[in-house]
Design a protein around this motif. Structure first.
Motif, PDB file in Angstrom:
ATOM      1  N   THR A  13      -0.061  11.582  -9.356  1.00 22.64           N
ATOM      2  CA  THR A  13       0.954  12.175  -8.498  1.00 22.64           C
ATOM      3  C   THR A  13       0.455  13.493  -7.967  1.00 22.64           C
ATOM      4  O   THR A  13      -0.349  14.171  -8.585  1.00 22.64           O
ATOM      5  CB  THR A  13       2.278  12.410  -9.253  1.00 22.64           C
ATOM      6  OG1 THR A  13       2.031  13.302 -10.333  1.00 22.64           O
ATOM      7  CG2 THR A  13       2.881  11.117  -9.727  1.00 22.64           C
ATOM      8  N   CYS A  21       4.025  12.692  -3.923  1.00 24.23           N
ATOM      9  CA  CYS A  21       3.491  11.381  -3.575  1.00 24.23           C
ATOM     10  C   CYS A  21       2.704  10.833  -4.750  1.00 24.23           C
ATOM     11  O   CYS A  21       2.281  11.577  -5.635  1.00 24.23           O
ATOM     12  CB  CYS A  21       2.624  11.437  -2.317  1.00 24.23           C
ATOM     13  SG  CYS A  21       1.070  12.305  -2.522  1.00 24.23           S
ATOM     14  N   LEU A  23      -0.585   8.389  -5.835  1.00 20.80           N
ATOM     15  CA  LEU A  23      -1.844   7.852  -5.335  1.00 20.80           C
ATOM     16  C   LEU A  23      -2.262   6.660  -6.181  1.00 20.80           C
ATOM     17  O   LEU A  23      -2.110   6.673  -7.402  1.00 20.80           O
ATOM     18  CB  LEU A  23      -2.931   8.927  -5.382  1.00 20.80           C
ATOM     19  CG  LEU A  23      -2.593  10.248  -4.705  1.00 20.80           C
ATOM     20  CD1 LEU A  23      -3.718  11.244  -4.919  1.00 20.80           C
ATOM     21  CD2 LEU A  23      -2.304  10.041  -3.238  1.00 20.80           C
ATOM     22  N   HIS A  29      -5.669   6.037  -2.278  1.00 21.10           N
ATOM     23  CA  HIS A  29      -4.742   6.028  -1.153  1.00 21.10           C
ATOM     24  C   HIS A  29      -3.306   6.260  -1.621  1.00 21.10           C
ATOM     25  O   HIS A  29      -2.934   5.873  -2.722  1.00 21.10           O
ATOM     26  CB  HIS A  29      -4.817   4.692  -0.399  1.00 21.10           C
ATOM     27  CG  HIS A  29      -6.130   4.485   0.273  1.00 21.10           C
ATOM     28  ND1 HIS A  29      -7.013   3.505  -0.131  1.00 21.10           N
ATOM     29  CD2 HIS A  29      -6.724   5.142   1.289  1.00 21.10           C
ATOM     30  CE1 HIS A  29      -8.094   3.560   0.617  1.00 21.10           C
ATOM     31  NE2 HIS A  29      -7.947   4.561   1.485  1.00 21.10           N
ATOM     32  N   LYS A  30      -2.525   6.865  -0.752  1.00 22.17           N
ATOM     33  CA  LYS A  30      -1.129   7.146  -1.059  1.00 22.17           C
ATOM     34  C   LYS A  30      -0.356   5.838  -1.198  1.00 22.17           C
ATOM     35  O   LYS A  30      -0.428   4.968  -0.343  1.00 22.17           O
ATOM     36  CB  LYS A  30      -0.513   7.992   0.049  1.00 22.17           C
ATOM     37  CG  LYS A  30       0.875   8.499  -0.269  1.00 22.17           C
ATOM     38  CD  LYS A  30       1.523   9.247   0.880  1.00 22.17           C
ATOM     39  CE  LYS A  30       0.685  10.375   1.390  1.00 22.17           C
ATOM     40  NZ  LYS A  30       1.376  11.162   2.434  1.00 22.17           N
ATOM     41  N   THR A  33       5.722   8.192  -1.063  1.00 25.78           N
ATOM     42  CA  THR A  33       6.091   9.602  -1.029  1.00 25.78           C
ATOM     43  C   THR A  33       7.563   9.720  -1.362  1.00 25.78           C
ATOM     44  O   THR A  33       8.381   8.997  -0.805  1.00 25.78           O
ATOM     45  CB  THR A  33       5.822  10.216   0.368  1.00 25.78           C
ATOM     46  OG1 THR A  33       4.431  10.086   0.649  1.00 25.78           O
ATOM     47  CG2 THR A  33       6.214  11.680   0.401  1.00 25.78           C
TER      48      THR A  33
END
Length: 123
Positions: A13, A21, A23, A29-30, A33
């Motif tokens: 996070t 967000c 990850l 990659h995210k 969110t």
């Protein structure tokens, strides 16, 4: 300032300003969110365990601990730690162990069931 939490199996996070967000640990990659503003008045450190992301609102009148699904960001539960005896002030950190989230408050330490947010009944 950013905070990161996670392991190679748990999502990581990141918190900057009012957003949080998550990850993906394998790609970076995210994943999602969190749009909920948890920055006011203050929040605890973020803890990731058992597929959940835990964060608390530290200052009165909140004293609330939130749990979010680590995969999609949906809120699983939120629980107030206010006992009615004193202000609902939380410490800076949360600790998870043995299926509980431990929270320091103005009245002492509160243990919440990590899956449901419920406090155990007194013995």
């Amino acid at each position: 300032m950013r905070s990161h939490a996670g392991t190679h199996r748990e999502p990581s996070t990141s918190r900057a300003g009012t957003g949080t967000c998550t990850l993906d640990p394998s790609t970076g990659h995210k994943k999602w969110t969190l749009e909920k503003d948890l920055s006011t008045p203050h929040t605890t450190q973020i803890v990731v365990a058992g597929g959940l992301v835990f964060v608390g609102r530290t200052a009165p009148p909140d004293g609330i601990v939130h749990a979010f699904d680590a995969d999609d960001g949906s809120e699983r539960w939120s629980t107030s730690t206010w006992s009615g005896r004193s202000e609902a002030t939380l410490g800076d950190g949360l600790v998870t162990a043995y299926g509980f989230v431990y929270v320091s408050t103005a009245d002492g330490v509160v243990a919440l069931d990590a899956a449901t947010g419920a406090a155990p009944s007194p013995a």
